[in-house]
Design an enzyme around this catalytic site. Structure first.
Site, PDB file in Angstrom:
ATOM      1  N   GLU A  84       2.261  -7.915   9.172  1.00 47.46           N
ATOM      2  CA  GLU A  84       2.424  -6.481   9.388  1.00 47.46           C
ATOM      3  C   GLU A  84       3.201  -5.801   8.260  1.00 47.46           C
ATOM      4  OE1 GLU A  84       1.900  -2.864  11.209  1.00 47.46           O
ATOM      5  OE2 GLU A  84       0.955  -4.803  11.635  1.00 47.46           O
TER       6      GLU A  84
ATOM      7  N   PRO B  69       0.810  -1.223   0.000  1.00 47.38           N
ATOM      8  CA  PRO B  69       0.000   0.000   0.000  1.00 47.38           C
ATOM      9  C   PRO B  69       0.839   1.268   0.000  1.00 47.38           C
ATOM     10  CG  PRO B  69      -0.100  -1.078   2.142  1.00 47.38           C
ATOM     11  CD  PRO B  69       0.588  -2.030   1.221  1.00 47.38           C
TER      12      PRO B  69
END
Length: 246
Positions: A116, A89
Site C-alpha cells: 500500500e 506515484p
C-alpha cells in the site's frame, strides 16, 4: 557511478541491467550495479518487511527498519552519502532534466516499494528524492526504477557510441528531436527530403532546427514556453503561430 537498487524482487532486474547499453556501460566501467533484496535487513526470522497501517485501512505498509538498515549498509564505504531515490506515484515527475542531474552523482540508491505504501518516516528522514514516471500507479517501483536507471546511465561518458547522441535527444535541447531518415532514399514512393541528400551541412542544420520547432509545435506546445530557441527558431515559431491564427 555506482547504482544500488533495493527491491523485494531483484530477479526482475536481470535482463534489463545485463543486456544492451546497460551491459556495455558496465563493461566500459562507466557504472556498476547491485540489486539487493531488502528482506535480508528485516531483523526478524520471518523476513517480514511490512505491517498493518496504524489507524486501520486497506493494504500493508513497508516498515522503516529494513530500508533504513539497508541504506546504512550501502553507505558505509561511501566517500559521501548517496542520493537516495524513492519510487513513488506521489513524487516529482521524472524528466530529462532530472536524468541529467542524477547523471552527475557518484552513487544512487533506488528504493522500490510494493504493497500500500511506505512508513512516512522513510519519506521524511531517509530519502533525498521522491520520483514518479507519471500520473499512474504500478504494482511496484521496479519498472519505474529500470526506466530511470536506463535514462541516467546512457548519459554517462563512454556509454553511447556517439557522444552527440544524448545532447541531441528529444528534451535535452528543450525541444523534440527533428525527423530522422536512412537508406533507401525512396521507399514505396516516399522520398527523403532533398536537403538531407544535398551534402550542404549548413542547410541541413537549418532544416533540422526548423523541424525541431515544427515537431514540438505540433506535438508538445508546452515545451516551447521555456525552450532556448535560436533567432532562426524564433522566426519559425512566429510563422507557425501566424499560420495557425489565420
Amino acid at each position: 557511478m555506482k547504482i544500488d537498487v533495493l527491491s523485494l524482487f531483484p530477479e526482475m532486474f536481470e535482463g534489463v541491467l545485463h543486456t544492451s547499453i546497460m551491459k556495455k556501460a558496465q563493461e566500459n566501467e562507466a557504472v556498476s550495479f547491485a540489486v539487493t533484496d531488502f528482506r535480508s535487513f528485516s531483523g526478524n526470522k520471518h523476513h517480514k518487511v511490512d505491517d498493518y497501517p496504524y489507524g486501520g485501512g486497506a493494504g500493508m505498509v513497508l516498515k522503516a527498519e529494513p530500508l533504513f538498515a539497508a541504506v546504512d549498509a550501502l553507505s558505509l564505504d561511501a566517500s559521501k552519502k548517496p542520493r537516495v531515490i524513492l519510487m513513488c506515484p506521489q513524487g516529482e515527475r521524472f524528466n530529462q532534466k532530472k536524468a541529467e542531474e542524477l547523471a552527475q552523482e557518484e552513487h544512487l540508491v533506488f528504493l522500490c516499494g510494493h504493497y500500500e505504501g511506505y512508513d512516512e518516516r522513510i519519506r521524511e528522514h531517509l530519502v533525498t528524492d521522491e520520483l514518479s514516471l507519471g500520473d499512474f500507479v504500478l504494482t511496484g517501483g521496479e519498472i519505474a526504477a529500470m526506466a530511470m536507471i536506463d535514462s541516467v546511465v546512457r548519459l554517462l561518458p563512454n556509454v553511447l557510441g556517439n557522444t552527440d547522441s544524448p545532447v541531441l535527444d528529444s528534451f535535452s535541447t528543450g525541444l523534440l528531436e527533428h525527423p530522422q531518415y536512412t537508406r533507401p532514399s525512396e521507399f514505396r514512393g516516399m522520398k527523403v527530403p532533398e536537403v538531407l541528400l544535398s551534402g550542404n551541412h549548413a542547410a541541413i542544420d537549418k532544416w533540422r532546427e526548423e523541424q525541431a520547432v515544427i515537431r514540438t509545435f505540433e506535438r508538445r506546445k508546452d515545451l516551447l514556453e521555456h525552450a532556448p530557441l535560436t533567432p532562426h527558431q524564433q522566426q519559425v515559431l512566429k510563422r507557425l503561430i501566424e499560420e495557425k491564427n489565420n
